[in-house]
Scaffold this motif. Structure first.
Motif, PDB file in Angstrom:
ATOM      1  N   MET A   1      14.085  15.522 -70.647  1.00  7.04           N
ATOM      2  CA  MET A   1      15.299  15.793 -71.414  1.00  7.04           C
ATOM      3  C   MET A   1      16.512  15.707 -70.490  1.00  7.04           C
ATOM      4  O   MET A   1      16.482  16.186 -69.355  1.00  7.04           O
ATOM      5  N   ALA A   2      17.583  15.080 -70.968  1.00  5.68           N
ATOM      6  CA  ALA A   2      18.785  14.917 -70.168  1.00  5.68           C
ATOM      7  C   ALA A   2      19.431  16.271 -69.886  1.00  5.68           C
ATOM      8  O   ALA A   2      19.321  17.210 -70.669  1.00  5.68           O
ATOM      9  N   LEU A   3      20.122  16.340 -68.761  1.00  2.00           N
ATOM     10  CA  LEU A   3      20.832  17.560 -68.416  1.00  2.00           C
ATOM     11  C   LEU A   3      21.959  17.794 -69.407  1.00  2.00           C
ATOM     12  O   LEU A   3      22.659  16.865 -69.810  1.00  2.00           O
ATOM     13  N   THR A   4      22.147  19.036 -69.776  1.00  2.00           N
ATOM     14  CA  THR A   4      23.217  19.375 -70.704  1.00  2.00           C
ATOM     15  C   THR A   4      23.699  20.789 -70.394  1.00  2.00           C
ATOM     16  O   THR A   4      23.229  21.417 -69.436  1.00  2.00           O
ATOM     17  N   ILE A   5      24.617  21.281 -71.187  1.00  2.00           N
ATOM     18  CA  ILE A   5      25.121  22.635 -70.979  1.00  2.00           C
ATOM     19  C   ILE A   5      23.961  23.637 -71.070  1.00  2.00           C
ATOM     20  O   ILE A   5      23.163  23.591 -72.004  1.00  2.00           O
ATOM     21  N   GLY A   6      23.864  24.495 -70.073  1.00  2.00           N
ATOM     22  CA  GLY A   6      22.787  25.480 -70.023  1.00  2.00           C
ATOM     23  C   GLY A   6      21.604  25.053 -69.173  1.00  2.00           C
ATOM     24  O   GLY A   6      20.754  25.881 -68.840  1.00  2.00           O
ATOM     25  N   SER A   7      21.540  23.760 -68.813  1.00  2.00           N
ATOM     26  CA  SER A   7      20.455  23.291 -67.939  1.00  2.00           C
ATOM     27  C   SER A   7      20.638  23.838 -66.530  1.00  2.00           C
ATOM     28  O   SER A   7      21.769  24.090 -66.081  1.00  2.00           O
ATOM     29  N   ASP A   8      19.529  24.014 -65.819  1.00  2.00           N
ATOM     30  CA  ASP A   8      19.605  24.354 -64.402  1.00  2.00           C
ATOM     31  C   ASP A   8      20.172  23.161 -63.642  1.00  2.00           C
ATOM     32  O   ASP A   8      19.729  22.029 -63.839  1.00  2.00           O
ATOM     33  N   ALA A   9      21.138  23.389 -62.789  1.00  2.00           N
ATOM     34  CA  ALA A   9      21.689  22.325 -61.962  1.00  2.00           C
ATOM     35  C   ALA A   9      20.686  21.993 -60.867  1.00  2.00           C
ATOM     36  O   ALA A   9      20.312  22.875 -60.087  1.00  2.00           O
ATOM     37  N   PRO A  10      20.191  20.753 -60.799  1.00  2.00           N
ATOM     38  CA  PRO A  10      19.208  20.416 -59.769  1.00  2.00           C
ATOM     39  C   PRO A  10      19.729  20.711 -58.363  1.00  2.00           C
ATOM     40  O   PRO A  10      20.889  20.435 -58.049  1.00  2.00           O
ATOM     41  N   ASP A  11      18.871  21.284 -57.545  1.00  2.00           N
ATOM     42  CA  ASP A  11      19.199  21.548 -56.146  1.00  2.00           C
ATOM     43  C   ASP A  11      18.829  20.320 -55.329  1.00  2.00           C
ATOM     44  O   ASP A  11      17.999  19.505 -55.744  1.00  2.00           O
ATOM     45  N   ALA A 103      19.079   9.734 -54.944  1.00  4.42           N
ATOM     46  CA  ALA A 103      18.267  10.870 -55.410  1.00  4.42           C
ATOM     47  C   ALA A 103      19.093  11.840 -56.256  1.00  4.42           C
ATOM     48  O   ALA A 103      18.615  12.342 -57.276  1.00  4.42           O
ATOM     49  N   VAL A 104      20.325  12.116 -55.830  1.00  3.83           N
ATOM     50  CA  VAL A 104      21.156  13.056 -56.585  1.00  3.83           C
ATOM     51  C   VAL A 104      21.565  12.427 -57.917  1.00  3.83           C
ATOM     52  O   VAL A 104      21.518  13.078 -58.969  1.00  3.83           O
ATOM     53  N   ALA A 105      21.959  11.159 -57.886  1.00  6.85           N
ATOM     54  CA  ALA A 105      22.345  10.463 -59.117  1.00  6.85           C
ATOM     55  C   ALA A 105      21.206  10.467 -60.131  1.00  6.85           C
ATOM     56  O   ALA A 105      21.429  10.656 -61.333  1.00  6.85           O
ATOM     57  N   LYS A 106      19.984  10.284 -59.660  1.00  9.36           N
ATOM     58  CA  LYS A 106      18.824  10.301 -60.557  1.00  9.36           C
ATOM     59  C   LYS A 106      18.550  11.722 -61.071  1.00  9.36           C
ATOM     60  O   LYS A 106      18.259  11.916 -62.248  1.00  9.36           O
ATOM     61  N   ALA A 107      18.644  12.704 -60.178  1.00  9.21           N
ATOM     62  CA  ALA A 107      18.365  14.086 -60.578  1.00  9.21           C
ATOM     63  C   ALA A 107      19.336  14.557 -61.651  1.00  9.21           C
ATOM     64  O   ALA A 107      18.974  15.362 -62.507  1.00  9.21           O
ATOM     65  N   TYR A 108      20.556  14.025 -61.604  1.00 10.15           N
ATOM     66  CA  TYR A 108      21.577  14.414 -62.583  1.00 10.15           C
ATOM     67  C   TYR A 108      21.703  13.398 -63.721  1.00 10.15           C
ATOM     68  O   TYR A 108      22.690  13.397 -64.456  1.00 10.15           O
ATOM     69  N   ASP A 109      20.682  12.553 -63.879  1.00  5.52           N
ATOM     70  CA  ASP A 109      20.595  11.609 -65.003  1.00  5.52           C
ATOM     71  C   ASP A 109      21.761  10.637 -65.055  1.00  5.52           C
ATOM     72  O   ASP A 109      22.172  10.193 -66.132  1.00  5.52           O
ATOM     73  N   MET A 110      22.281  10.270 -63.887  1.00  5.11           N
ATOM     74  CA  MET A 110      23.398   9.325 -63.865  1.00  5.11           C
ATOM     75  C   MET A 110      22.944   7.905 -63.579  1.00  5.11           C
ATOM     76  O   MET A 110      23.675   6.952 -63.868  1.00  5.11           O
ATOM     77  N   LEU A 111      21.760   7.745 -63.000  1.00  3.99           N
ATOM     78  CA  LEU A 111      21.164   6.430 -62.755  1.00  3.99           C
ATOM     79  C   LEU A 111      19.709   6.454 -63.198  1.00  3.99           C
ATOM     80  O   LEU A 111      19.053   7.504 -63.134  1.00  3.99           O
ATOM     81  N   PRO A 112      19.178   5.306 -63.640  1.00  5.69           N
ATOM     82  CA  PRO A 112      17.767   5.244 -64.039  1.00  5.69           C
ATOM     83  C   PRO A 112      16.836   5.562 -62.878  1.00  5.69           C
ATOM     84  O   PRO A 112      17.166   5.340 -61.705  1.00  5.69           O
ATOM     85  N   ALA A 113      15.669   6.067 -63.190  1.00  5.39           N
ATOM     86  CA  ALA A 113      14.707   6.474 -62.166  1.00  5.39           C
ATOM     87  C   ALA A 113      14.199   5.307 -61.338  1.00  5.39           C
ATOM     88  O   ALA A 113      13.717   5.495 -60.221  1.00  5.39           O
ATOM     89  N   ASP A 114      14.299   4.071 -61.870  1.00  2.00           N
ATOM     90  CA  ASP A 114      13.742   2.931 -61.154  1.00  2.00           C
ATOM     91  C   ASP A 114      14.733   2.252 -60.209  1.00  2.00           C
ATOM     92  O   ASP A 114      14.422   1.238 -59.593  1.00  2.00           O
ATOM     93  N   VAL A 115      15.932   2.804 -60.037  1.00  2.54           N
ATOM     94  CA  VAL A 115      16.902   2.228 -59.111  1.00  2.54           C
ATOM     95  C   VAL A 115      16.447   2.484 -57.675  1.00  2.54           C
ATOM     96  O   VAL A 115      16.140   3.616 -57.302  1.00  2.54           O
ATOM     97  N   THR A 116      16.396   1.423 -56.870  1.00  2.52           N
ATOM     98  CA  THR A 116      15.974   1.536 -55.476  1.00  2.52           C
ATOM     99  C   THR A 116      16.822   0.592 -54.629  1.00  2.52           C
ATOM    100  O   THR A 116      17.656  -0.146 -55.140  1.00  2.52           O
ATOM    101  N   GLY A 117      16.570   0.610 -53.330  1.00  3.85           N
ATOM    102  CA  GLY A 117      17.186  -0.360 -52.437  1.00  3.85           C
ATOM    103  C   GLY A 117      18.455   0.126 -51.766  1.00  3.85           C
ATOM    104  O   GLY A 117      18.869   1.281 -51.908  1.00  3.85           O
TER     105      GLY A 117
END
Length: 221
Positions: A1-11, A103-117
């Protein structure tokens, strides 16, 4: 589920222009604003980072820490900071995260999980979804999420306004109406019964409709 209001902010633990940090530890008991950028040396973001630096004292007064994020290495963001100071009048006076592994962009749902390089091989257009603002409370939960297109500079005065509302409503059982500014009248929260409201507001309230109960800002001197 995407991060939204009330979600734990990923560390996370990451290098920044001000050294290595553990995010939750860095926030401590403060509020925080995390705002992301597709790449260093992008024009709209240059204006944004400069403006945030110029109004940092306003965030400081509210007990709010600010931190930027770019996928560029630390050195790139530091060089960008020189350009920001030259063109905007104020260089970044807060850390900028070097999210070189996405890693941070992915944790916060800003980039797809398959982005690498290599992050420097990606264009700003490929990273256009890194145009977010997250307001995070001392409880490390997300209180606000804003997402902007690349062509529209973000309104950080609005972020300050929302923080004023968030901090007020966290401590008082009220809500803030449209276009509210600090010191304006507020609305008694719907969760508060009339009986309970009378204890807090013995002088009563303005009520154009039974479900709208308007009172002065309880923090106004």
């Amino acid at each position: 589920m995407a991060l939204t209001i009330g979600s734990d902010a990923p560390d996370f633990e990451v290098d920044t222009t001000e050294g290595r940090i553990r995010f939750h530890e860095w926030i401590g008991d403060s509020w925080a604003v995390l705002f992301s950028h597709p790449r260093a040396f992008t024009p709209v973001c240059t204006t944004e980072l400069g403006y945030m630096a110029s109004i940092k004292p306003e965030f400081d007064k509210r007990g709010v820490k600010i931190i930027g994020l770019s996928t560029d290495p630390v050195e790139g963001s530091q060089q960008w900071g020189e350009d920001i100071g030259e063109t905007q009048g104020t260089a970044p006076n807060y850390p900028i995260i070097a999210d070189t592994d996405h890693a941070v962009a992915k944790a916060y749902d800003m980039l797809p999980a398959d982005v690498t390089g290599d992050p420097t091989a990606r264009t700003a257009a490929q990273n256009q979804t890194l145009r977010n603002v997250f307001v995070i409370g001392p409880d490390k939960k997300i209180k606000l999420v804003l997402i902007y297109p690349m062509t529209t500079g973000r309104n950080f005065d609005e972020v300050l306004r929302v923080i004023d509302s968030l901090q007020l409503t966290a401590n008082h059982k009220v809500a803030t109406p449209a276009q509210w500014q600090k010191g304006d009248d507020v609305i008694i929260a719907g969760s508060v019964s009339d009986e309970a409201a009378k204890e807090t507001y013995p002088e009563g309230w303005e009520s154009p409709k039974p479900y709208i109960r308007i009172v002065p800002d309880p923090t106004k001197a």
